[in-house]
Design a protein around this motif. Structure first.
Motif, PDB file in Angstrom:
ATOM      1  N   SER A 140      99.552  87.944  90.610  1.00  7.73           N
ATOM      2  CA  SER A 140      98.453  87.478  91.458  1.00  7.73           C
ATOM      3  C   SER A 140      98.438  88.311  92.736  1.00  7.73           C
ATOM      4  O   SER A 140      99.136  89.326  92.830  1.00  7.73           O
ATOM      5  CB  SER A 140      98.666  85.986  91.764  1.00  7.73           C
ATOM      6  OG  SER A 140      97.549  85.473  92.464  1.00  7.73           O
ATOM      7  N   GLY A 173      95.927  79.815  93.863  1.00  7.65           N
ATOM      8  CA  GLY A 173      97.365  79.879  94.113  1.00  7.65           C
ATOM      9  C   GLY A 173      97.601  81.141  94.926  1.00  7.65           C
ATOM     10  O   GLY A 173      97.763  81.114  96.147  1.00  7.65           O
ATOM     11  N   GLY A 215      95.195  83.545  94.235  1.00  5.00           N
ATOM     12  CA  GLY A 215      93.786  83.918  94.346  1.00  5.00           C
ATOM     13  C   GLY A 215      93.204  84.697  93.184  1.00  5.00           C
ATOM     14  O   GLY A 215      92.029  85.060  93.222  1.00  5.00           O
ATOM     15  N   SER A 216      93.981  84.926  92.100  1.00 10.16           N
ATOM     16  CA  SER A 216      93.471  85.885  91.104  1.00 10.16           C
ATOM     17  C   SER A 216      92.419  85.302  90.146  1.00 10.16           C
ATOM     18  O   SER A 216      91.442  85.978  89.835  1.00 10.16           O
ATOM     19  CB  SER A 216      94.615  86.537  90.332  1.00 10.16           C
ATOM     20  OG  SER A 216      95.187  85.666  89.399  1.00 10.16           O
ATOM     21  N   ASN A 217      92.610  84.059  89.678  1.00  5.45           N
ATOM     22  CA  ASN A 217      91.574  83.557  88.743  1.00  5.45           C
ATOM     23  C   ASN A 217      90.297  83.273  89.516  1.00  5.45           C
ATOM     24  O   ASN A 217      89.189  83.483  89.022  1.00  5.45           O
ATOM     25  CB  ASN A 217      92.073  82.333  87.953  1.00  5.45           C
ATOM     26  CG  ASN A 217      91.892  81.016  88.686  1.00  5.45           C
ATOM     27  OD1 ASN A 217      90.819  80.418  88.648  1.00  5.45           O
ATOM     28  ND2 ASN A 217      92.926  80.570  89.397  1.00  5.45           N
TER      29      ASN A 217
HETATM   30  C1  PLP Z   1      96.869  78.273  84.886  1.00  5.17           C
HETATM   31  C2  PLP Z   1      97.051  78.876  86.234  1.00  5.17           C
HETATM   32  N1  PLP Z   1      96.063  78.795  87.112  1.00  5.17           N
HETATM   33  C3  PLP Z   1      96.158  79.308  88.353  1.00  5.17           C
HETATM   34  C4  PLP Z   1      97.307  79.933  88.768  1.00  5.17           C
HETATM   35  C5  PLP Z   1      97.368  80.430  90.168  1.00  5.17           C
HETATM   36  O1  PLP Z   1      97.298  81.804  90.266  1.00  5.17           O
HETATM   37  P1  PLP Z   1      95.985  82.515  90.757  1.00  5.17           P
HETATM   38  O2  PLP Z   1      95.556  81.835  92.023  1.00  5.17           O
HETATM   39  O3  PLP Z   1      96.421  83.909  90.993  1.00  5.17           O
HETATM   40  O4  PLP Z   1      94.970  82.410  89.680  1.00  5.17           O
HETATM   41  C6  PLP Z   1      98.376  80.067  87.895  1.00  5.17           C
HETATM   42  C7  PLP Z   1      99.589  80.772  88.318  1.00  5.17           C
HETATM   43  O5  PLP Z   1     100.592  80.780  87.718  1.00  5.17           O
HETATM   44  C8  PLP Z   1      98.249  79.522  86.604  1.00  5.17           C
HETATM   45  O6  PLP Z   1      99.248  79.598  85.740  1.00  5.17           O
END
Ligand code: PLP
Length: 455
Positions: free
Chosen positions: A230, A265, A267-269
């Motif tokens: 991320s 979390g 920020g990637s999704n």
């Molecule tokens: C299902 C899922 N959603 C969201 C996240 C949060 O990461 P990010 O904000 O980079 O999407 C995680 C991180 O492990 C995840 O497993």
């Protein structure tokens, strides 16, 4: 408008290029700084950790970054992912809102994370890397990189945040099934882990600590690199396949989102879904309201300071300007392990500062309630992280009901919760509580932010 539920794209509609929002931003994000000199870092500073192609993507300002054919080829195992209209949820809520969700749980590891794991493993293999060390919170990222390692013949070592290691034994089994090694963090395997264990042998761990351990291992060996699931620009870039496909699918639906919702979390999704839409808006297209939903127990965007900080607890990473709770902040052990990170992606922080996105924070019980409501209507049990986006979307849909207006709401259902059923069982048995962080600890962590020379 059609009565269809699922809007399918054929394999040949998998995007050919990732979308880079840096090309369209009205102001560039602040530079990443060397922790010693406080000067912008160059590619050489990152070379011990990442292969050249990923370093180039980290600083690229090209709008379209070509997706290598071998990566597109593997994307075909699950992409394009479905976009569905949540008609049953709409009916259950009695809302005039049109709710859509992009479902990333169809990937082999069960979330959006393989979108970047496959790309990162590919570029590492191209650079001759034999081993990758990484961290994982909920285990979604660790299992995604483990899968990518199996595909490209790379050994993967995963430092898994101890509290999740205990909560999610089957995530660990999945990583091992793909051939990775998974250890609980803090671990005795690194200097960073040993220091923490000496102070507190039962430390629950945090993503910041696990990152320190993985970076330390990667920096020590020439054949080993580091991968992050991320936060970094190139990770957000790889995730834009989500939003690019969603744009084509919304067109198929003959509709367009008024509101976009994602959980954050690192920020990637969230960025993966929203950046292509924001880019279109920045180029003069239709404006969209964008809502980031974070956990109230780890609220970097809503309670953090926008400041230069380290990405990890042991201070081995460069300094990035981001919304941060302080790199020594240890969030309480709530169930959305993937959202337990002290900082936010610099690009997401930057678009928040530019006023392009809003942020809200919710407690876990309200998020689980939303996840259960979603499951009962749509059949899919969301990951605890994704429940935050579901909560945000349901609240917007209920607002539509109150106001008597129909808006199109698109959320990123970034993963399924099939490995999180213990959390659901606890929730259903009334055993889950809302976790509060310690205000004094937050104040302490913020007071430890690195002091920067005046600009
Ligand atoms: C299902 C899922 N959603 C969201 C996240 C949060 O990461 P990010 O904000 O980079 O999407 C995680 C991180 O492990 C995840 O497993």
């Amino acid at each position: 408008m059609s009565e269809r539920v699922t809007f399918h794209l054929d394999e040949d509609r998998i995007p050919r290029a990732w979308y880079n929002i840096a090309a369209d931003l009205p102001a560039p994000p602040p530079p990443v700084l060397h922790p010693g000199t406080h000067q912008p870092i160059g590619p050489d500073d990152l070379a011990p950790l990442f292969p050249p192609a990923l370093i180039a993507q980290e600083v690229s300002t090209e709008r379209d970054v070509e997706i290598p054919e071998p990566v597109r080829d593997i994307y075909r195992q699950w992409r394009p992912s479905p976009l569905r209209r949540a008609r049953r949820l709409e009916r259950a809520l009695g809302t005039p809102a049109r709710i859509y969700y992009k479902y990333e749980g169809v990937s082999p590891a069960g979330s959006h994370k393989p979108n970047t794991a496959i790309a990162q493993a590919f570029y590492n293999r191209e650079a001759g890397v034999k081993r990758i060390a990484t961290e994982t919170g909920a285990g979604q990222w660790g299992s995604s990189l483990a899968y990518a390692g199996a595909i490209f013949g790379i050994d993967v070592l995963v430092f898994m945040v101890r509290v999740s290691f205990g909560q999610k034994p089957y995530r660990r089994a999945l990583m091992e099934t793909y051939g990775a090694r998974c250890v609980a963090s803090p671990s005795p395997e690194t200097a960073a882990g040993r220091v923490i264990l000496e102070r507190d042998p039962n430390h629950p761990g945090s993503l910041g600590i696990a990152i320190s351990e993985a970076v330390e291992v990667a920096a020590q060996r020439d054949d080993t690199k580091y991968a992050l699931g991320s936060v970094l620009n190139h990770v957000l870039l790889h995730q834009t396949v989500v939003g690019l496909e969603a744009m084509a699918q919304m067109e198929l639906a003959g509709d367009w989102p008024d509101v976009l919702v994602g959980c954050t979390g690192g920020g990637s999704n969230f960025a993966g879904l929203v950046f292509p839409f924001l880019g279109a808006q920045l180029r003069g297209g239709r404006p969209v309201r964008v809502i980031a939903v974070e956990p109230a127990a780890c609220p970097s965007l809503t309670r953090g300071r926008y400041a230069y900080d380290f990405g990890d607890t042991a201070h081995l990473t460069p300094l990035t300007k981001m919304h941060t709770l302080g790199s020594t902040f240890t969030p309480p052990g709530f169930h959305a392990g993937g959202l337990r990170y002290h900082g936010m992606a610099p690009l997401v922080s930057h678009v928040k500062e530019l006023g392009l996105v809003e942020a809200v924070a919710f407690d876990q019980l309200r998020c689980f309630a939303a996840g259960v409501e979603f499951a009962r209507a749509e059949g899919i049990v969301p990951a605890p992280e994704a429940n935050h986006a579901v909560r945000g979307a349901i609240d917007e849909a209920l607002r539509c009901r109150e106001e008597g207006v129909s808006r199109a709401i698109l959320l990123n259902l970034c993963g399924h919760g099939h490995f999180d059923m213990q959390a659901y069982a606890d929730y259903l048995a009334g055993k889950l509580t809302d976790q509060r962080y310690d205000e004094a600890e937050l104040a302490m962590a913020l007071s430890g932010l690195p002091s920067m020379p005046p600009p």
